[in-house]
Design a protein around this motif. Structure first.
Motif, PDB file in Angstrom:
ATOM      1  N   ASP A   1       5.540   6.222  -4.895  1.00  8.91           N
ATOM      2  CA  ASP A   1       4.522   6.284  -5.956  1.00  8.91           C
ATOM      3  C   ASP A   1       4.822   5.249  -7.032  1.00  8.91           C
ATOM      4  O   ASP A   1       3.918   4.555  -7.501  1.00  8.91           O
ATOM      5  CB  ASP A   1       4.473   7.686  -6.582  1.00  8.91           C
ATOM      6  CG  ASP A   1       3.848   8.701  -5.628  1.00  8.91           C
ATOM      7  OD1 ASP A   1       3.254   8.256  -4.615  1.00  8.91           O
ATOM      8  OD2 ASP A   1       3.971   9.916  -5.884  1.00  8.91           O
ATOM      9  N   LEU A   2       6.096   5.163  -7.431  1.00  8.67           N
ATOM     10  CA  LEU A   2       6.504   4.196  -8.458  1.00  8.67           C
ATOM     11  C   LEU A   2       6.114   2.784  -8.032  1.00  8.67           C
ATOM     12  O   LEU A   2       5.498   2.024  -8.801  1.00  8.67           O
ATOM     13  CB  LEU A   2       8.028   4.277  -8.656  1.00  8.67           C
ATOM     14  CG  LEU A   2       8.661   3.139  -9.455  1.00  8.67           C
ATOM     15  CD1 LEU A   2       8.361   3.283 -10.946  1.00  8.67           C
ATOM     16  CD2 LEU A   2      10.172   3.057  -9.217  1.00  8.67           C
ATOM     17  N   TRP A   3       6.467   2.423  -6.815  1.00 12.17           N
ATOM     18  CA  TRP A   3       6.208   1.063  -6.354  1.00 12.17           C
ATOM     19  C   TRP A   3       4.717   0.793  -6.193  1.00 12.17           C
ATOM     20  O   TRP A   3       4.210  -0.243  -6.634  1.00 12.17           O
ATOM     21  CB  TRP A   3       6.968   0.803  -5.035  1.00 12.17           C
ATOM     22  CG  TRP A   3       8.452   0.652  -5.235  1.00 12.17           C
ATOM     23  CD1 TRP A   3       9.079   0.192  -6.354  1.00 12.17           C
ATOM     24  CD2 TRP A   3       9.483   0.957  -4.284  1.00 12.17           C
ATOM     25  NE1 TRP A   3      10.441   0.192  -6.160  1.00 12.17           N
ATOM     26  CE2 TRP A   3      10.726   0.648  -4.905  1.00 12.17           C
ATOM     27  CE3 TRP A   3       9.495   1.444  -2.981  1.00 12.17           C
ATOM     28  CZ2 TRP A   3      11.956   0.816  -4.250  1.00 12.17           C
ATOM     29  CZ3 TRP A   3      10.719   1.612  -2.328  1.00 12.17           C
ATOM     30  CH2 TRP A   3      11.940   1.303  -2.956  1.00 12.17           C
ATOM     31  N   LYS A   4       4.020   1.731  -5.572  1.00 14.55           N
ATOM     32  CA  LYS A   4       2.588   1.525  -5.336  1.00 14.55           C
ATOM     33  C   LYS A   4       1.838   1.411  -6.668  1.00 14.55           C
ATOM     34  O   LYS A   4       0.960   0.573  -6.822  1.00 14.55           O
ATOM     35  CB  LYS A   4       1.985   2.668  -4.501  1.00 14.55           C
ATOM     36  CG  LYS A   4       2.562   2.896  -3.117  1.00 14.55           C
ATOM     37  CD  LYS A   4       2.598   1.683  -2.232  1.00 14.55           C
ATOM     38  CE  LYS A   4       1.220   1.085  -1.999  1.00 14.55           C
ATOM     39  NZ  LYS A   4       1.337  -0.175  -1.224  1.00 14.55           N
ATOM     40  N   ALA A   5       2.220   2.255  -7.644  1.00 14.96           N
ATOM     41  CA  ALA A   5       1.544   2.243  -8.956  1.00 14.96           C
ATOM     42  C   ALA A   5       1.748   0.910  -9.663  1.00 14.96           C
ATOM     43  O   ALA A   5       0.953   0.527 -10.523  1.00 14.96           O
ATOM     44  CB  ALA A   5       2.068   3.383  -9.816  1.00 14.96           C
ATOM     45  N   ASN A   6       2.814   0.196  -9.301  1.00 18.43           N
ATOM     46  CA  ASN A   6       3.110  -1.083  -9.954  1.00 18.43           C
ATOM     47  C   ASN A   6       2.784  -2.291  -9.079  1.00 18.43           C
ATOM     48  O   ASN A   6       3.254  -3.403  -9.342  1.00 18.43           O
ATOM     49  CB  ASN A   6       4.570  -1.107 -10.401  1.00 18.43           C
ATOM     50  CG  ASN A   6       4.785  -0.213 -11.617  1.00 18.43           C
ATOM     51  OD1 ASN A   6       4.480  -0.595 -12.744  1.00 18.43           O
ATOM     52  ND2 ASN A   6       5.268   1.001 -11.393  1.00 18.43           N
ATOM     53  N   GLY A   7       2.004  -2.060  -8.035  1.00 20.69           N
ATOM     54  CA  GLY A   7       1.528  -3.171  -7.214  1.00 20.69           C
ATOM     55  C   GLY A   7       2.586  -3.804  -6.328  1.00 20.69           C
ATOM     56  O   GLY A   7       2.443  -4.946  -5.899  1.00 20.69           O
ATOM     57  N   VAL A   8       3.682  -3.064  -6.084  1.00 23.62           N
ATOM     58  CA  VAL A   8       4.733  -3.591  -5.201  1.00 23.62           C
ATOM     59  C   VAL A   8       4.348  -3.268  -3.754  1.00 23.62           C
ATOM     60  O   VAL A   8       4.019  -2.121  -3.444  1.00 23.62           O
ATOM     61  CB  VAL A   8       6.104  -2.942  -5.528  1.00 23.62           C
ATOM     62  CG1 VAL A   8       7.198  -3.505  -4.622  1.00 23.62           C
ATOM     63  CG2 VAL A   8       6.463  -3.129  -6.996  1.00 23.62           C
TER      64      VAL A   8
END
Ligand code: TUI
Length: 307
Positions: free
Chosen positions: A104-111
């Motif tokens: 979730d952290l990565w996806k939310a930040n466009g990673v």
């Protein structure tokens, strides 16, 4: 050669460098990126601030995309996961575990998230969790491995998921690349081939050990501990396998390998150190630049695939 992977990552060639502990530092990552592949910084067990520095140094050497590999056995993995976001890294690969809790952290930040997996079940789980692509890594690889070969794993994962699949394990030339494409992969990841790259900071003794290795010169240590690791045979592996056969405890075996990869990579101790390398080491005969490695493979593969 365009594939969903070159489009996803904004790279010229569908070739990804493995996120190898100690080996995959900023010089190698930037050299692969500048040669048109996806370079990776291997966070391995490094402290988060060291990973941050590595990312910043790589940015000074290239304006092309590069990523970070987050090794999930690292007790600092959570902090590293945040460093990646803070530093604006756009691609993460993960190894040796399930990255679900960071998704979730990565996806939310466009990673873009590309887990390395060694089974169909894990590939499906990662697709459901939102992975952008998958690296299907066969047991021909160096380092921490699963039990399926690249030949069997790649097509089964290709059939099981609809996100693009990157083949890894046993690939170091255009024939291997072409074979991976035939199995349905849209890119390859290579480690051992880049260990001996001219830009690789790996100790010369380690490079020579890989260059001199024959097809049968690797062993798998640690099968009994649940962490099988492929390394080139030496005094350490002989002692380790003997102790393992005698039923030594996890702690006793750990003592033999503690710090042993660093010792081999940085100090060139290829006698008692861990010389992680894949089974393809037998085919690697000379040091070349990352550009020569990547362009050589692409030229050979394109010729084979056009026949
Ligand atoms: O991660 C790797 N290769 C590595 S990591 C590494 S550092 C290390 N050093 C000493 C002991 C342990 C690690 C050296 N080489 N490759 C990617 C990879 N991931 N191969 C296999 C897996 C994998 C295994 C289990 C991925 C997921 C997985 O899931 C298990 C679970 O259910 O959590």
């Amino acid at each position: 050669m365009k594939t969903r992977i070159t489009e996803l990552l904004g790279i010229e060639y569908p070739i990804i460098q493995g996120g190898m502990a100690w080996v995959a530092e900023h010089n190698l990552a930037a050299a692969v990126a500048n040669a048109g592949g996806l370079g990776l910084i291997g966070a391995a067990s490094a402290p988060p601030e060291v990973v941050r520095e590595e990312i910043r140094k790589a940015k000074e050497l290239t304006d092309k995309p590069f990523g970070v590999n987050v090794m999930l056995l690292n007790p600092n993995a959570e902090e590293v996961a945040h460093v990646v976001v803070e530093e604006g890294v756009k691609v993460v690969t993960t190894g040796a575990g399930n990255p679900g809790k960071f998704m979730d952290l990565w996806k939310a930040n466009g990673v873009k998230v590309i887990p390395v997996v060694a089974s169909v079940a894990m590939a499906k789980m990662m697709e459901r969790a939102g992975a952008d692509a998958i690296v299907a890594e066969g047991m021909e690889s160096g380092g921490h491995i699963g039990s399926q070969t690249t030949m069997t794993l790649v097509p089964q994962i290709v059939d099981a998921v609809s996100i693009p699949v990157i083949a890894a394990g046993g690939i170091a030339d255009g024939r291997g690349f072409a074979a991976a494409k035939m199995l349905g992969a849209e890119a390859v990841q290579m480690g051992t081939a880049f260990v001996v790259a001219k830009e690789s900071i790996v100790h010369e003794n380690y490079k020579q050990k890989v260059i001199k290795a024959k097809d049968i010169d690797s062993e798998v240590t640690g099968a009994s501990t649940g962490h099988p690791i492929r390394v080139l045979r030496n005094k350490m592996t002989r002692e380790y396998l003997k102790k393992e056969q005698e039923g030594a405890s996890f702690e006793e075996l750990e003592l033999l390998t503690l710090g042993s990869l660093r010792k081999a990579v940085m100090e060139g101790d290829v006698v008692t150190g861990s010389v992680m390398a894949g089974q393809i080491a037998g085919m690697i005969k000379e040091e070349k630049t990352c550009k020569e490695i990547i362009e050589g493979i692409m030229n050979e593969a394109e010729e084979l695939l056009s026949k």
